[in-house]
Design a protein around this motif. Structure first.
Motif, mmCIF file in Angstrom:
data_model
loop_
_atom_site.group_PDB
_atom_site.id
_atom_site.type_symbol
_atom_site.label_atom_id
_atom_site.label_comp_id
_atom_site.label_asym_id
_atom_site.label_seq_id
_atom_site.Cartn_x
_atom_site.Cartn_y
_atom_site.Cartn_z
ATOM 1 N N GLU A 95 0.885 -1.178 -0.225
ATOM 2 C CA GLU A 95 0.499 -0.156 0.060
ATOM 3 C C GLU A 95 0.624 1.390 -0.158
ATOM 4 O O GLU A 95 1.318 1.681 0.330
ATOM 5 C CB GLU A 95 -1.119 0.086 1.187
ATOM 6 N N GLU A 115 1.060 5.931 0.218
ATOM 7 C CA GLU A 115 -0.072 7.091 0.777
ATOM 8 C C GLU A 115 -0.740 7.822 -0.421
ATOM 9 O O GLU A 115 -0.220 7.297 -1.553
ATOM 10 C CB GLU A 115 1.008 7.971 1.034
ATOM 11 N N PRO A 127 -5.428 5.931 0.527
ATOM 12 C CA PRO A 127 -4.577 5.289 0.472
ATOM 13 C C PRO A 127 -4.211 4.564 -0.533
ATOM 14 O O PRO A 127 -5.947 3.734 -0.925
ATOM 15 C CB PRO A 127 -3.461 4.275 1.416
#
Length: 371
Positions: free
Chosen positions: A88, A90, A99
């Motif tokens: 993941e 930001e 995200p």
């Protein structure tokens, strides 16, 4: 230059130990987001920044779904996505509001059917055979893994509830409303055993060559439910002239299917127009509401025309819309490959495009980008 694709390639290069891509090629979005094909000279992988993925689908469940598919369909004549790594990043990395999940999967063979209807008997039959295979497996491993299990009576209730909601809009012709009420209220229609279903058959999830279905993507929607859901969705991808062949081949490939499965599939295909109306009402889109109402009126006129025969297929429903949503710290899920990357590379490369290109950026001319 396509900076978003370049950013994705940079993230993907850190996600899998031993994978150091030296080339990348932008791929069509397929309604998922930003996609690139990466090559390190020994293997190819597809990276996706899922800026357009429906948030109600858990990306991590795709890995579990693939493991279940591997166990349930070891001899299937088609393949499915095998997730190699996931991370993941930001929100500010891709300029999104939340995200973003980035995945690495093995390329799938063939190419999505896209908006080209399946008109040939061979591929229509192959799709029917693939769905018959999916629906013939025992459902226990799916429920044990925590995927949804939908009771037939509950599904019937949900349909009738949507029908009541649509009736309240005043946009559904009375004859059509009565037709659906009478059909969906039949008790015998819902006497069947729920089966494993794909749950997300559409123009981006069915991969074919010129002769047969080679792969199915979107497997994270796996659940135990009415097999007619898959059949209805698949019939929307097929030219009306080939739909009878599709249903006939499904019957032949799955002789133990319940006797009303095709009837339910045809009704659910009709119902897609009504679902479009409800989605438009929920969104407050007056233009879409008007369009859906006109389509329902046209369908009503055709279905109940005094001097014409009933149509063999329902009118097509609307396509799904895309959305948008993104640092390394990848979790490697699998190092094993069960598909053939070279075939996937050839198929993915046939449909190469640059996407999410910003107006003030210049695209290179050779189509190959090196981070």
């Amino acid at each position: 230059m396509n900076t978003k694709a370049l950013k994705l390639a940079a993230v993907a290069a850190t996600m899998l130990e031993g994978f150091s891509p030296t080339e990348w090629i932008p791929l069509p979005s397929l309604g998922l987001g930003i996609r690139v094909l990466l090559d390190d000279g020994q293997q190819q992988l597809v990276a996706t920044a899922q800026t357009s993925l429906d948030r109600s689908a858990d990306t991590g469940s795709a890995a579990e779904a693939a493991r279940i598919y591997d166990a349930m369909y070891p001899h299937a004549g088609f393949t499915w996505p095998h997730l190699r790594a996931i991370t993941e990043v930001e929100a500010d990395y891709f300029g999104t509001s939340a995200p973003i999940t980035v995945t690495l999967i093995e390329p799938l063979p063939g190419a999505p059917v896209s908006d080209q209807a399946i008109a040939d008997v061979a591929r229509a039959s192959s799709l029917a055979q693939a769905l018959a295979t999916l629906h013939s497996a025992a459902p226990e491993s799916i429920s044990e893994a925590g995927f949804p299990v939908e009771d037939p009576s509950r599904f019937q209730f949900q349909i009738l509830e949507r029908l009541d909601q649509a009736a309240a809009t005043g946009r559904v012709p009375a004859d059509l409303l009565q037709h659906w009420e009478e059909e969906f209220e039949q008790v015998s229609l819902w006497r069947f055993l729920a089966t494993p279903i794909h749950g997300a058959i559409d123009e981006t999830s069915v991969y074919t060559d010129q002769e047969r279905v080679l792969a199915l993507s979107g497997i994270e929607r796996l659940r135990v439910s009415d097999p007619a859901i898959d059949l209805a969705a698949a019939s929307a991808l097929i030219d009306p002239a080939a739909v009878p062949t599709f249903f006939s081949e499904y019957r032949n490939s799955r002789p133990r299917a319940d006797e009303h499965v095709i009837t339910r599939a045809e009704l659910l295909a009709e119902f897609a127009v009504l679902d479009w109306l409800l989605e438009a009402v929920d969104s407050g889109d007056e233009e879409a509401i008007q369009d859906a109402g006109e389509l329902l009126s046209s369908f009503n006129d055709v279905l109940f025309a005094k001097d014409t025969a009933e149509p063999s297929a329902a009118p097509p429903g609307p396509a799904d819309a895309d959305n948008d949503d993104a640092t390394p710290g990848a979790v490697v899920l699998s190092e094993e490959s069960e598909s053939e990357p070279d075939a996937g590379l050839a198929a993915e490369s046939e449909n190469v495009i640059d996407e999410d290109t910003e107006p003030d950026e210049t695209e290179p001319t050779d189509g190959i980008h090196r981070p």
